[in-house]
Every structure is written in C-alpha cells, then in structure tokens.
Design a protein around this motif. Sequence first.
Motif, PDB file in Angstrom:
ATOM      1  N   UNK A 118       0.800  -1.321  -0.007  1.00 51.28           N
ATOM      2  CA  UNK A 118      -0.075  -0.048  -0.041  1.00 51.28           C
ATOM      3  C   UNK A 118       0.799   1.293   0.004  1.00 51.28           C
ATOM      4  N   UNK A 119       0.735   2.209  -0.810  1.00 53.58           N
ATOM      5  CA  UNK A 119       1.326   3.504  -1.095  1.00 53.58           C
ATOM      6  C   UNK A 119       0.603   4.560  -0.045  1.00 53.58           C
ATOM      7  N   UNK A 120       1.484   4.835   0.993  1.00 55.61           N
ATOM      8  CA  UNK A 120       0.781   6.000   1.926  1.00 55.61           C
ATOM      9  C   UNK A 120       0.994   7.154   1.397  1.00 55.61           C
ATOM     10  N   UNK A 121       2.373   7.600   0.948  1.00 57.31           N
ATOM     11  CA  UNK A 121       2.494   8.728   0.200  1.00 57.31           C
ATOM     12  C   UNK A 121       3.854   8.760  -0.686  1.00 57.31           C
ATOM     13  N   UNK A 122       3.689   9.261  -1.863  1.00 59.58           N
ATOM     14  CA  UNK A 122       4.755   9.555  -2.612  1.00 59.58           C
ATOM     15  C   UNK A 122       4.897  11.009  -2.928  1.00 59.58           C
ATOM     16  N   UNK A 123       5.929  11.621  -2.905  1.00 59.74           N
ATOM     17  CA  UNK A 123       6.160  13.079  -2.882  1.00 59.74           C
ATOM     18  C   UNK A 123       7.334  13.408  -3.508  1.00 59.74           C
ATOM     19  N   UNK A 124       7.253  14.468  -4.515  1.00 61.94           N
ATOM     20  CA  UNK A 124       8.565  14.706  -5.217  1.00 61.94           C
ATOM     21  C   UNK A 124       8.645  16.223  -5.173  1.00 61.94           C
ATOM     22  N   UNK A 125       9.743  16.887  -5.080  1.00 66.51           N
ATOM     23  CA  UNK A 125      10.107  18.483  -5.211  1.00 66.51           C
ATOM     24  C   UNK A 125       9.453  18.790  -6.350  1.00 66.51           C
ATOM     25  N   UNK A 126       9.038  20.219  -6.358  1.00 68.80           N
ATOM     26  CA  UNK A 126       8.344  20.731  -7.491  1.00 68.80           C
ATOM     27  C   UNK A 126       9.444  20.916  -8.717  1.00 68.80           C
ATOM     28  N   UNK A 127      10.791  21.061  -8.177  1.00 66.87           N
ATOM     29  CA  UNK A 127      12.029  21.185  -9.214  1.00 66.87           C
ATOM     30  C   UNK A 127      12.258  20.003 -10.025  1.00 66.87           C
ATOM     31  N   UNK A 128      11.580  18.834  -9.489  1.00 69.34           N
ATOM     32  CA  UNK A 128      11.957  17.252 -10.037  1.00 69.34           C
ATOM     33  C   UNK A 128      10.991  16.759 -10.445  1.00 69.34           C
ATOM     34  N   UNK A 129       9.839  17.232 -10.532  1.00 69.20           N
ATOM     35  CA  UNK A 129       8.809  16.711 -11.341  1.00 69.20           C
ATOM     36  C   UNK A 129       8.831  16.580 -12.719  1.00 69.20           C
ATOM     37  N   UNK A 130       8.084  15.317 -13.081  1.00 67.47           N
ATOM     38  CA  UNK A 130       8.046  15.117 -14.625  1.00 67.47           C
ATOM     39  C   UNK A 130       9.533  14.733 -15.159  1.00 67.47           C
ATOM     40  N   UNK A 131      10.505  13.980 -14.097  1.00 70.87           N
ATOM     41  CA  UNK A 131      11.537  13.704 -14.633  1.00 70.87           C
ATOM     42  C   UNK A 131      11.877  12.222 -14.415  1.00 70.87           C
ATOM     43  N   UNK A 132      10.630  11.717 -13.803  1.00 67.90           N
ATOM     44  CA  UNK A 132      10.820  10.079 -13.647  1.00 67.90           C
ATOM     45  C   UNK A 132      11.051   9.705 -12.257  1.00 67.90           C
ATOM     46  N   UNK A 133      11.213  10.611 -11.270  1.00 67.63           N
ATOM     47  CA  UNK A 133      11.540  10.516 -10.035  1.00 67.63           C
ATOM     48  C   UNK A 133      10.257   9.732  -9.236  1.00 67.63           C
ATOM     49  N   UNK A 134       8.933  10.051  -9.455  1.00 70.03           N
ATOM     50  CA  UNK A 134       7.865   9.318  -8.812  1.00 70.03           C
ATOM     51  C   UNK A 134       7.792   7.994  -9.253  1.00 70.03           C
ATOM     52  N   UNK A 135       7.939   7.916 -10.684  1.00 68.80           N
ATOM     53  CA  UNK A 135       8.246   6.500 -11.099  1.00 68.80           C
ATOM     54  C   UNK A 135       9.160   5.502 -10.681  1.00 68.80           C
ATOM     55  N   UNK A 136      10.187   6.154 -10.506  1.00 71.94           N
ATOM     56  CA  UNK A 136      11.346   5.395  -9.689  1.00 71.94           C
ATOM     57  C   UNK A 136      11.058   5.084  -8.452  1.00 71.94           C
ATOM     58  N   UNK A 137      10.249   5.765  -7.556  1.00 71.83           N
ATOM     59  CA  UNK A 137      10.017   5.548  -6.257  1.00 71.83           C
ATOM     60  C   UNK A 137       8.747   4.588  -6.251  1.00 71.83           C
ATOM     61  N   UNK A 138       7.836   4.561  -7.035  1.00 71.34           N
ATOM     62  CA  UNK A 138       6.779   3.680  -7.145  1.00 71.34           C
ATOM     63  C   UNK A 138       7.323   2.201  -7.440  1.00 71.34           C
TER      64      UNK A 138
END
Length: 107
Positions: free
Chosen positions: A46-66
């Motif tokens: 279960x994903x409780x939270x995934x957060x990426x700093x605005x400067x690093x969004x749309x770079x694949x960071x959330x995808x890597x964390x997921x």
Amino acid sequence: YHMSFYMQYLAKWPEYFMATRAPGSERLTGYVMGKVEGVGENWHGHVTAVTVSPDYRRLGCAQNLMKFLEDVSEHVHNGYFVDLYVRKSNDVAIGMYTKLGYSRYRE
C-alpha cells in the motif's frame, strides 16, 4: 503528516521507505512510504505517500519511487499487487498512476 505518523510507519515497515537526493547534494528531492497489508498468504503493498519536489517533477522520480515500492511488495513480501488512494480531484496524480499501469477500482 505529523512526525509521530512517520515514525510509526518507519518502525513497523522500514523496508517501505525511500528518499532521493539531488545529484551532488544533500537536498531531498522526494520520498515514498508505504506498508504491507493482508492476511495469511494474501499480501499486498500500500502506498501511503509519494512526494517529489516541484523542481524534480516530470523527470521520472515518482516512477522510480513507485518501482521501488512495487519491488519491495513483490520480492520482500510476495505481494500480489499494490494499492493506493488518490483524491478524485487530483487529475495529475491519476494521470501519472494510469501511465504506470494502475487502474481505478472505485470512485
């Protein structure tokens, strides 16, 4: 979230925490936290939270964390799937999760 909430999750499910840093810096760029849920042999992540700093969004960071959380669910806990909750008004998150292969269970 309050610090006690993070600490409770960290104490119980440390394998489900990951933070990322900016290259060559100590600046945090994102994190994911989750947990395992289930009974008997039927477990899932279960994903409780995934957060990426605005400067690093749309770079694949959330995808890597997921991907990290999905791998922990599958390889550490033999989880069959990963679930999460998203507000139905959060179109950006819904779009990202859809691209990652998640489907809507209910609204």
